[in-house]
Design a protein around this motif. Structure first.
Motif, PDB file in Angstrom:
ATOM      1  N   ALA A 142       0.824  -1.208   0.000  1.00  0.00           N
ATOM      2  CA  ALA A 142       0.000   0.000   0.000  1.00  0.00           C
ATOM      3  C   ALA A 142       0.861   1.263   0.000  1.00  0.00           C
ATOM      4  CB  ALA A 142      -0.945  -0.003   1.207  1.00  0.00           C
ATOM      5  N   VAL A 143       1.928   1.230   0.791  1.00  0.00           N
ATOM      6  CA  VAL A 143       2.863   2.362   0.794  1.00  0.00           C
ATOM      7  C   VAL A 143       3.427   2.578  -0.613  1.00  0.00           C
ATOM      8  CG1 VAL A 143       5.025   3.283   1.699  1.00  0.00           C
ATOM      9  CG2 VAL A 143       3.491   2.007   3.206  1.00  0.00           C
ATOM     10  N   MET A 144       3.839   1.499  -1.246  1.00  0.00           N
ATOM     11  CA  MET A 144       4.438   1.601  -2.571  1.00  0.00           C
ATOM     12  C   MET A 144       3.442   2.117  -3.611  1.00  0.00           C
ATOM     13  SD  MET A 144       7.620   0.756  -2.167  1.00  0.00           S
ATOM     14  CE  MET A 144       7.468   1.546  -0.547  1.00  0.00           C
ATOM     15  N   VAL A 145       2.169   1.770  -3.452  1.00  0.00           N
ATOM     16  CA  VAL A 145       1.146   2.256  -4.389  1.00  0.00           C
ATOM     17  C   VAL A 145       0.925   3.752  -4.223  1.00  0.00           C
ATOM     18  CG1 VAL A 145      -1.311   2.150  -4.990  1.00  0.00           C
ATOM     19  CG2 VAL A 145      -0.024   0.035  -4.636  1.00  0.00           C
ATOM     20  N   VAL A 146       0.684   4.205  -2.978  1.00  0.00           N
ATOM     21  CA  VAL A 146       0.396   5.630  -2.775  1.00  0.00           C
ATOM     22  C   VAL A 146       1.635   6.492  -3.002  1.00  0.00           C
ATOM     23  CG1 VAL A 146      -1.552   5.182  -1.247  1.00  0.00           C
ATOM     24  CG2 VAL A 146       0.733   5.474  -0.271  1.00  0.00           C
ATOM     25  N   ALA A 147       2.829   5.886  -2.917  1.00  0.00           N
ATOM     26  CA  ALA A 147       4.069   6.628  -3.201  1.00  0.00           C
ATOM     27  C   ALA A 147       4.369   6.689  -4.698  1.00  0.00           C
ATOM     28  CB  ALA A 147       5.240   5.986  -2.473  1.00  0.00           C
ATOM     29  N   GLY A 148       3.542   6.031  -5.520  1.00  0.00           N
ATOM     30  CA  GLY A 148       3.733   6.088  -6.972  1.00  0.00           C
ATOM     31  C   GLY A 148       4.793   5.141  -7.492  1.00  0.00           C
ATOM     32  N   ILE A 149       5.142   4.127  -6.709  1.00  0.00           N
ATOM     33  CA  ILE A 149       6.185   3.193  -7.121  1.00  0.00           C
ATOM     34  C   ILE A 149       5.586   1.961  -7.793  1.00  0.00           C
ATOM     35  CG2 ILE A 149       7.999   1.655  -6.245  1.00  0.00           C
ATOM     36  CD1 ILE A 149       8.496   3.849  -4.084  1.00  0.00           C
ATOM     37  N   LEU A 150       4.492   1.454  -7.260  1.00  0.00           N
ATOM     38  CA  LEU A 150       3.795   0.315  -7.841  1.00  0.00           C
ATOM     39  C   LEU A 150       2.469   0.751  -8.460  1.00  0.00           C
ATOM     40  CD1 LEU A 150       4.186  -2.481  -5.114  1.00  0.00           C
ATOM     41  CD2 LEU A 150       5.648  -2.041  -7.093  1.00  0.00           C
ATOM     42  N   HIS A 151       2.044   0.046  -9.503  1.00  0.00           N
ATOM     43  CA  HIS A 151       0.707   0.209 -10.053  1.00  0.00           C
ATOM     44  C   HIS A 151      -0.215  -0.817  -9.386  1.00  0.00           C
ATOM     45  CE1 HIS A 151       2.275   2.143 -14.044  1.00  0.00           C
ATOM     46  NE2 HIS A 151       2.489   2.893 -12.975  1.00  0.00           N
ATOM     47  N   TYR A 152      -1.480  -0.432  -9.209  1.00  0.00           N
ATOM     48  CA  TYR A 152      -2.432  -1.298  -8.506  1.00  0.00           C
ATOM     49  C   TYR A 152      -3.734  -1.382  -9.295  1.00  0.00           C
ATOM     50  CZ  TYR A 152      -5.601  -2.911  -4.796  1.00  0.00           C
ATOM     51  OH  TYR A 152      -6.522  -3.604  -4.042  1.00  0.00           O
ATOM     52  N   THR A 153      -4.233  -2.610  -9.477  1.00  0.00           N
ATOM     53  CA  THR A 153      -5.519  -2.843 -10.134  1.00  0.00           C
ATOM     54  C   THR A 153      -6.525  -3.272  -9.079  1.00  0.00           C
ATOM     55  OG1 THR A 153      -4.351  -3.597 -12.121  1.00  0.00           O
ATOM     56  CG2 THR A 153      -6.706  -4.124 -11.954  1.00  0.00           C
ATOM     57  N   PRO A 154      -7.470  -2.388  -8.681  1.00  0.00           N
ATOM     58  CA  PRO A 154      -8.378  -2.703  -7.575  1.00  0.00           C
ATOM     59  C   PRO A 154      -9.241  -3.938  -7.827  1.00  0.00           C
ATOM     60  CG  PRO A 154      -8.444  -0.361  -8.102  1.00  0.00           C
ATOM     61  CD  PRO A 154      -7.663  -1.024  -9.189  1.00  0.00           C
ATOM     62  N   GLU A 155      -9.712  -4.112  -9.077  1.00  0.00           N
ATOM     63  CA  GLU A 155     -10.629  -5.213  -9.362  1.00  0.00           C
ATOM     64  C   GLU A 155      -9.995  -6.576  -9.051  1.00  0.00           C
ATOM     65  OE1 GLU A 155     -11.573  -1.588 -11.458  1.00  0.00           O
ATOM     66  OE2 GLU A 155      -9.770  -2.854 -11.491  1.00  0.00           O
ATOM     67  N   SER A 156      -8.722  -6.742  -9.394  1.00  0.00           N
ATOM     68  CA  SER A 156      -8.048  -8.028  -9.170  1.00  0.00           C
ATOM     69  C   SER A 156      -7.096  -7.996  -7.974  1.00  0.00           C
ATOM     70  CB  SER A 156      -7.260  -8.430 -10.424  1.00  0.00           C
ATOM     71  OG  SER A 156      -6.284  -7.431 -10.725  1.00  0.00           O
ATOM     72  N   ARG A 157      -6.943  -6.801  -7.376  1.00  0.00           N
ATOM     73  CA  ARG A 157      -6.039  -6.619  -6.239  1.00  0.00           C
ATOM     74  C   ARG A 157      -4.618  -7.095  -6.571  1.00  0.00           C
ATOM     75  NH1 ARG A 157      -9.751  -8.249  -0.928  1.00  0.00           N
ATOM     76  NH2 ARG A 157     -11.419  -6.732  -1.366  1.00  0.00           N
ATOM     77  N   ARG A 158      -4.186  -6.683  -7.750  1.00  0.00           N
ATOM     78  CA  ARG A 158      -2.864  -7.086  -8.210  1.00  0.00           C
ATOM     79  C   ARG A 158      -1.946  -5.868  -8.286  1.00  0.00           C
ATOM     80  NH1 ARG A 158      -3.627 -12.299  -9.708  1.00  0.00           N
ATOM     81  NH2 ARG A 158      -1.482 -12.545 -10.416  1.00  0.00           N
ATOM     82  N   TYR A 159      -0.669  -6.118  -8.030  1.00  0.00           N
ATOM     83  CA  TYR A 159       0.343  -5.066  -7.986  1.00  0.00           C
ATOM     84  C   TYR A 159       1.362  -5.311  -9.096  1.00  0.00           C
ATOM     85  CZ  TYR A 159      -1.602  -4.727  -3.264  1.00  0.00           C
ATOM     86  OH  TYR A 159      -2.453  -4.614  -2.187  1.00  0.00           O
ATOM     87  N   HIS A 160       1.898  -4.199  -9.624  1.00  0.00           N
ATOM     88  CA  HIS A 160       2.833  -4.312 -10.748  1.00  0.00           C
ATOM     89  C   HIS A 160       3.935  -3.266 -10.604  1.00  0.00           C
ATOM     90  CE1 HIS A 160       4.482  -4.626 -14.747  1.00  0.00           C
ATOM     91  NE2 HIS A 160       4.140  -3.378 -15.031  1.00  0.00           N
ATOM     92  N   LEU A 161       5.193  -3.717 -10.748  1.00  0.00           N
ATOM     93  CA  LEU A 161       6.349  -2.809 -10.757  1.00  0.00           C
ATOM     94  C   LEU A 161       6.743  -2.558 -12.207  1.00  0.00           C
ATOM     95  CD1 LEU A 161       8.615  -1.295  -9.204  1.00  0.00           C
ATOM     96  CD2 LEU A 161       9.963  -3.408  -9.339  1.00  0.00           C
ATOM     97  N   PRO A 162       6.481  -1.350 -12.751  1.00  0.00           N
ATOM     98  CA  PRO A 162       6.848  -1.078 -14.148  1.00  0.00           C
ATOM     99  C   PRO A 162       8.349  -1.223 -14.362  1.00  0.00           C
ATOM    100  CG  PRO A 162       5.373   0.620 -13.287  1.00  0.00           C
ATOM    101  CD  PRO A 162       5.806  -0.211 -12.114  1.00  0.00           C
ATOM    102  N   ALA A 163       8.717  -1.638 -15.573  1.00  0.00           N
ATOM    103  CA  ALA A 163      10.134  -1.816 -15.896  1.00  0.00           C
ATOM    104  C   ALA A 163      10.906  -0.521 -15.721  1.00  0.00           C
ATOM    105  CB  ALA A 163      10.275  -2.339 -17.325  1.00  0.00           C
TER     106      ALA A 163
END
Length: 377
Positions: free
Chosen positions: A91-112
């Motif tokens: 959650a910290v990484m999402v709100v800090a703009g480091i990870l992308h988050y898809t709410p529907e699937s609750r999946r996290y992604h680190l862009p290249a």
């Protein structure tokens, strides 16, 4: 007498209150609101930096870079870590703009593009290494506050994980570019090392750069000195594990060091400003070089003048590290505490005072934070 002292204190408080009231009447409310937002942003970013350090030490960025996208449960299974804590960190990484988050699937992604500066194999270098300094600043808060009150200093044992952090830093700034960028700053140096010379790394830490040179140049003989016994023990184990017979490490206080005419090459990587007496240290190194010898010195490339450092990379972090580590480490040895930001101008002046006359300083295009000195005897 006690009544007079009380009156003085009360008068001072009243004057301070009047001064604050005057400021409150005249300040620019819009600018004050803007500054409040600035401070709030600093606090938010500081918290993110500590969590970045946690992610680095736990290997989470490397794991996330290897996965296209992941849930917190899947990440827990892949890492063996506790899902509930991972979910908060994510959650910290999402709100800090480091990870992308898809709410529907609750999946996290680190862009290249983000992984390029946050993973151990990052194409742009791993800035998460430096986030560890921010976490370390907090761990040293009580000791630092006591230093402010007492004027005393610290010893290396006061800093948990310090040599590990510095080894990671050195791996990026020194070892990674040693053969392509750094040694060729002195064009004759690679050939001399290949033919066989005596080399000292003064303040070697865990010895990563020296180990790399010992592997590359088997005809040369390498010695590493450092005050930290734990760092030297680590370096010795590495040399043994790699089967290197042309390298030795010794825990040694370099205060007053001199071995007249012993070395063909001496190196110091980000080590001089921490010394008890940097000027005497450099004088001893100069005296310890043979005729035709060379000193290769890396240090922070900031200016000695505060006003010149407003736009210097990581200036805020570097002054903070200086407050908590570099200045008190020197003071703890009885030194004056020049600090991290002693300045390239000071370094060059110290080299000349030590006896070096042929001095060059270089900046590397991929490394805006450091300055590299080549000084010949």
């Amino acid at each position: 007498m006690a009544q007079l002292e009380t009156l003085s204190v009360d008068t001072s408080k009243a004057e301070a209150s009047d001064a604050l009231a005057a400021v409150a009447e005249t300040y620019d409310a819009a600018r004050a609101e803007d500054f409040l937002g600035h401070v709030a942003s600093l606090l938010d970013h500081g918290a993110a930096a500590v969590m970045i350090a946690h992610g680095h030490r736990l290997g989470l960025f490397d794991q996330l870079a290897a996965l296209p996208d992941v849930t917190s449960v899947e990440l827990a299974k892949a890492t063996g870590l506790t899902e509930r804590y991972l979910r908060e960190w994510l959650a910290v990484m999402v709100v800090a703009g480091i990870l992308h988050y898809t709410p529907e699937s609750r999946r996290y992604h680190l862009p290249a593009e983000h992984a390029a500066s946050l993973t151990r194999e990052g194409a742009l270098g791993n800035l998460a290494v430096y986030a560890q300094h921010v976490a370390l600043l907090g761990r040293l808060e009580e000791r630092t506050l006591e230093n402010f009150r007492s004027g005393r200093g610290t010893v290396y044992g006061d800093y948990p994980c310090f040599h590990q952090i510095m080894a990671e830093d050195s791996g990026q700034t020194v070892t990674a570019g040693l053969f392509e960028h750094i040694l060729p700053l002195a064009p004759e140096l690679p050939l001399r090392l290949a033919e066989g010379i005596e080399v000292l790394d003064a303040g070697c830490g865990r010895g990563a750069a020296l180990l790399a040179m010992a592997r590359r140049f088997p005809r040369s003989r390498f010695t590493g000195y450092d005050l930290g016994a734990d760092a030297i023990a680590f370096a010795r184990k590495e040399a043994e594990a790699q089967g290197l017979t042309n390298i030795t490490f010794e825990a040694r206080d370099l205060t007053g060091y001199v071995e007249p005419g012993r070395w063909d090459l001496i190196t110091s990587f980000d080590a001089v400003h921490d010394q008890k007496d940097p000027q005497a240290f450099l004088r001893g190194l100069h005296a310890s070089l043979r005729s035709g010898g060379l000193y290769l010195m890396q240090d922070i490339g900031a200016s000695a003048k505060l006003e010149n450092n407003r736009d210097f990379p990581f200036a805020t972090l570097l002054y903070a590290v200086s407050t908590v580590h570099c200045t008190p480490i020197s003071i703890g040895q009885g030194g004056e505490g020049l600090g991290t930001m002693w300045g390239w101008e000071t370094a060059e002046r110290f080299l000349r005072t030590a006896g070096f006359e042929d001095i060059e300083h270089h900046r590397l295009s991929h490394d805006p934070m450091n300055v590299w000195f080549i000084a010949r005897v």
